[in-house]
Design a protein around this motif. Structure first.
Motif, mmCIF file in Angstrom:
data_model
loop_
_atom_site.group_PDB
_atom_site.id
_atom_site.type_symbol
_atom_site.label_atom_id
_atom_site.label_comp_id
_atom_site.label_asym_id
_atom_site.label_seq_id
_atom_site.Cartn_x
_atom_site.Cartn_y
_atom_site.Cartn_z
ATOM 1 N N UNK A 26 13.097 16.275 8.665
ATOM 2 C CA UNK A 26 12.704 17.069 7.506
ATOM 3 C C UNK A 26 12.779 16.200 6.244
ATOM 4 N N UNK A 27 11.741 16.260 5.440
ATOM 5 C CA UNK A 27 11.740 15.504 4.183
ATOM 6 C C UNK A 27 11.194 14.082 4.313
ATOM 7 N N UNK A 28 10.991 13.619 5.555
ATOM 8 C CA UNK A 28 10.397 12.284 5.725
ATOM 9 C C UNK A 28 8.940 12.295 5.261
ATOM 10 N N UNK A 29 8.414 11.102 5.052
ATOM 11 C CA UNK A 29 7.053 11.031 4.511
ATOM 12 C C UNK A 29 6.148 10.134 5.350
ATOM 13 N N UNK A 30 4.883 10.556 5.428
ATOM 14 C CA UNK A 30 3.848 9.775 6.118
ATOM 15 C C UNK A 30 2.733 9.547 5.106
ATOM 16 N N UNK A 31 2.319 8.290 4.985
ATOM 17 C CA UNK A 31 1.305 7.968 3.961
ATOM 18 C C UNK A 31 -0.054 7.738 4.622
ATOM 19 N N UNK B 57 7.952 17.554 7.454
ATOM 20 C CA UNK B 57 7.801 16.277 6.747
ATOM 21 C C UNK B 57 6.641 16.420 5.761
ATOM 22 N N UNK B 58 6.376 15.337 5.024
ATOM 23 C CA UNK B 58 5.427 15.462 3.920
ATOM 24 C C UNK B 58 4.361 14.361 3.990
ATOM 25 N N UNK B 59 3.096 14.762 3.760
ATOM 26 C CA UNK B 59 2.018 13.765 3.701
ATOM 27 C C UNK B 59 1.877 13.272 2.270
ATOM 28 N N UNK B 60 1.736 11.965 2.110
ATOM 29 C CA UNK B 60 1.435 11.400 0.782
ATOM 30 C C UNK B 60 0.111 10.647 0.933
ATOM 31 N N UNK B 61 -0.670 10.633 -0.132
ATOM 32 C CA UNK B 61 -2.041 10.123 -0.003
ATOM 33 C C UNK B 61 -2.302 8.979 -0.995
ATOM 34 N N UNK B 62 -2.766 7.833 -0.482
ATOM 35 C CA UNK B 62 -3.162 6.730 -1.375
ATOM 36 C C UNK B 62 -4.541 7.072 -1.941
ATOM 37 N N UNK C 224 -3.732 0.050 -4.470
ATOM 38 C CA UNK C 224 -2.485 -0.444 -3.875
ATOM 39 C C UNK C 224 -1.292 -0.303 -4.814
ATOM 40 N N UNK C 225 -1.571 -0.211 -6.118
ATOM 41 C CA UNK C 225 -0.444 0.037 -7.041
ATOM 42 C C UNK C 225 0.152 1.409 -6.758
ATOM 43 N N UNK C 226 -0.737 2.357 -6.451
ATOM 44 C CA UNK C 226 -0.239 3.703 -6.090
ATOM 45 C C UNK C 226 0.543 3.644 -4.789
ATOM 46 N N UNK C 227 0.079 2.802 -3.864
ATOM 47 C CA UNK C 227 0.841 2.685 -2.610
ATOM 48 C C UNK C 227 2.270 2.246 -2.919
ATOM 49 N N UNK C 228 2.399 1.292 -3.858
ATOM 50 C CA UNK C 228 3.752 0.830 -4.233
ATOM 51 C C UNK C 228 4.627 1.981 -4.705
ATOM 52 N N UNK C 229 4.029 2.894 -5.445
ATOM 53 C CA UNK C 229 4.846 4.007 -5.948
ATOM 54 C C UNK C 229 5.096 5.069 -4.864
ATOM 55 N N UNK C 230 4.198 5.131 -3.867
ATOM 56 C CA UNK C 230 4.381 6.129 -2.805
ATOM 57 C C UNK C 230 5.427 5.703 -1.777
ATOM 58 N N UNK C 231 5.478 4.388 -1.525
ATOM 59 C CA UNK C 231 6.423 3.893 -0.509
ATOM 60 C C UNK C 231 7.857 4.075 -0.994
ATOM 61 N N UNK C 232 8.705 4.633 -0.146
ATOM 62 C CA UNK C 232 10.122 4.762 -0.500
ATOM 63 C C UNK C 232 10.944 4.872 0.780
ATOM 64 N N UNK C 233 12.229 5.088 0.631
ATOM 65 C CA UNK C 233 13.091 5.073 1.834
ATOM 66 C C UNK C 233 12.814 6.228 2.796
ATOM 67 N N UNK D 188 2.184 -5.427 5.152
ATOM 68 C CA UNK D 188 3.315 -6.162 4.563
ATOM 69 C C UNK D 188 4.162 -5.238 3.687
ATOM 70 N N UNK D 189 3.481 -4.500 2.837
ATOM 71 C CA UNK D 189 4.212 -3.602 1.921
ATOM 72 C C UNK D 189 4.987 -2.546 2.713
ATOM 73 N N UNK D 190 4.341 -1.968 3.722
ATOM 74 C CA UNK D 190 5.006 -0.904 4.502
ATOM 75 C C UNK D 190 6.214 -1.472 5.239
ATOM 76 N N UNK D 191 6.039 -2.647 5.817
ATOM 77 C CA UNK D 191 7.156 -3.249 6.571
ATOM 78 C C UNK D 191 8.328 -3.590 5.647
ATOM 79 N N UNK D 192 8.012 -4.015 4.432
ATOM 80 C CA UNK D 192 9.105 -4.315 3.482
ATOM 81 C C UNK D 192 9.956 -3.069 3.229
#
Ligand SMILES: Cc1ncc(COP(=O)(O)O)c(C=O)c1O
Length: 408
Positions: free
Chosen positions: A113-118, A140-145, A155-164, A189-193
């Motif tokens: 619960x609360x996890x995110x998929x982009x 869980x929650x969908x986030x959209x680039x 991709x700047x938005x992707x940076x803000x969407x990616x989190x723990x 690369x960004x997702x793996x980081x």
């Protein structure tokens, strides 16, 4: 680059292309929906049923062993084709849709619960709905680039969407609706980081350029045979072995077990653990002929030639008054998508059809993208290695004529 005489040689493998519709030569530009099949693929299906039709992995008799060997040879060839490190990483499925659904089911236990998929705004419904269903099941929650004004992923938005909380990023390699090539290396690369897994929907990339899953470092890569000159009803999922080993099976049945009792079941090793039931044996065996077809021409040459066709098409289309070309500034692969102002895409497509030209019109299973573009749909012409410059010119002439007919 492939010469006109080489293209003629390639076309000789596709007798279907010689036919006429409405007493006009048929021009097939709906390759993103499905490609035509070379004779070698068609013959391999016949050959299987004529000579080695038997169920596989039940090595009790001679012909069954031949069928099993032919199917496993196709798996090994596919492994080489995408440069996976091990055949255990190649799971046969019905196609891209099933490959994505498979992952969306087997990762379930790892989503809380609360996890995110982009995802992104460019996705095909096949890479939206399975994740929506997973998110509903797991709260869980969908986030959209979003896309920018050139229809490129921001991709700047992707940076803000990616989190723990991000568990997975799922995007296509090439957009089926617009042909935009996504910067998947950067995304991976960004997702793996951030510790997230990445699934790439490769349905529209696999037949247009060399795919090297190891070089990409991708966790999961999904694609269909029928979009790469192979049969319908077959596809594959590539998955890193270490990951696939961690996940439970998604379907239970024959072929995927080591031992069954009413108390419990021991599952087979990969790849069989994820392949319950009798597969499309003929389709898998025939698919191998499509790898050989592509390798014989060479993926780099295919890419150069198709880019040339696309550039020629876009250059001419742009000269047509009242034509809006989508994603015109983006890096694209083998797909051009456009609209005529004041005309519904369906009307344009119907006129082209009467001129013998098969294109796709509509939302291309990308309704969220159409909403972003504020379009009812588009007219999409998509190219394959057997298309000729002459066909591209006829398309552009026909669109010019349609423009005059519909606008006056
Ligand atoms: C980008 C993309 N993803 C997924 C799919 C679904 O492929 P299939 O219907 O072969 O499962 C398609 C088909 O058009 C596609 O273009």
């Amino acid at each position: 680059m492939l010469s006109p005489s080489e293209i003629l040689e390639i076309r000789a493998n596709f007798p279907i292309l010689c036919q006429e519709v409405y007493q006009k030569p048929w021009i097939y530009l709906d390759n993103a929906a499905t490609t035509q099949k070379p004779s070698a693929v068609i013959n391999a299906i016949d050959e299987y049923y004529l000579t080695i039709n038997a169920n596989v992995h039940r090595g009790v008799h001679y012909i069954s062993n031949l069928a099993t060997e032919a199917m496993e040879q196709s798996r090994e060839h596919l492994r080489q084709f995408i440069n996976a490190s091990n055949v255990q990483e190649i799971i046969f499925t019905k196609g891209t849709t099933e490959s994505i659904n498979l992952i969306s089911v087997i990762i379930s236990d790892f989503i809380n619960e609360g996890d995110e998929i982009i995802l992104s705004e460019l996705e095909h419904h096949s890479n939206i709905v399975p994740w929506q269903m997973l998110c509903q099941r797991k709260k869980a929650r969908l986030r959209i680039i979003p896309i920018d004004r050139n229809a490129c992923l921001n991709l700047e938005c992707l940076d803000t969407l990616l989190n723990e909380r991000t568990r997975l990023v799922a995007v296509n390699h090439v957009s089926n609706a617009l042909g935009v090539i996504n910067p998947v290396r950067k995304i991976i690369k960004k997702a793996h980081e951030q510790g997230a897994w990445v699934l790439i929907d490769g349905a529209q990339a696999i037949s247009h350029s060399q795919i090297d899953v190891r070089e990409l470092g991708v966790d999961f890569y999904a694609f269909s045979a029928h979009k790469m000159y192979g049969p319908t009803g077959v596809g594959a999922l590539y998955g890193k072995r270490k990951l696939l080993e961690r996940f439970p099976p998604w379907q239970g049945g024959g072929e995927m077990i080591k031992e069954v009792s009413f108390e419990k079941t021991l599952y087979a090793e990969l790849p069989f653990k994820l392949e319950a039931g009798t597969p499309n044996i003929a389709g898998i065996i025939a698919w191998e002929q499509a790898f050989s077809f592509l390798e014989h021409i060479g993926m780099e040459r295919i890419k150069i030639y198709e880019t040339y066709l696309l550039d020629e098409a876009n250059r001419s289309l742009q000269e047509i008054p009242n034509l809006l070309l989508y994603a015109n500034r983006a890096l694209r692969s083998a797909v051009t998508s456009f609209n005529l102002s004041c005309a519904h895409p369906f009307d344009v497509g119907s006129i082209l059809d009467r001129m013998g030209i098969a294109v796709r019109t509509g939302h291309h299973c990308a309704q969220p993208l159409m909403r972003v573009l504020n379009a009812p749909g588009t007219v999409r012409a998509s190219f394959a290695v057997y298309n000729t410059l002459e066909e591209v010119e006829k398309l552009c002439d026909a669109v010019g004529k349609a423009s005059k007919m519909l606008i006056s």
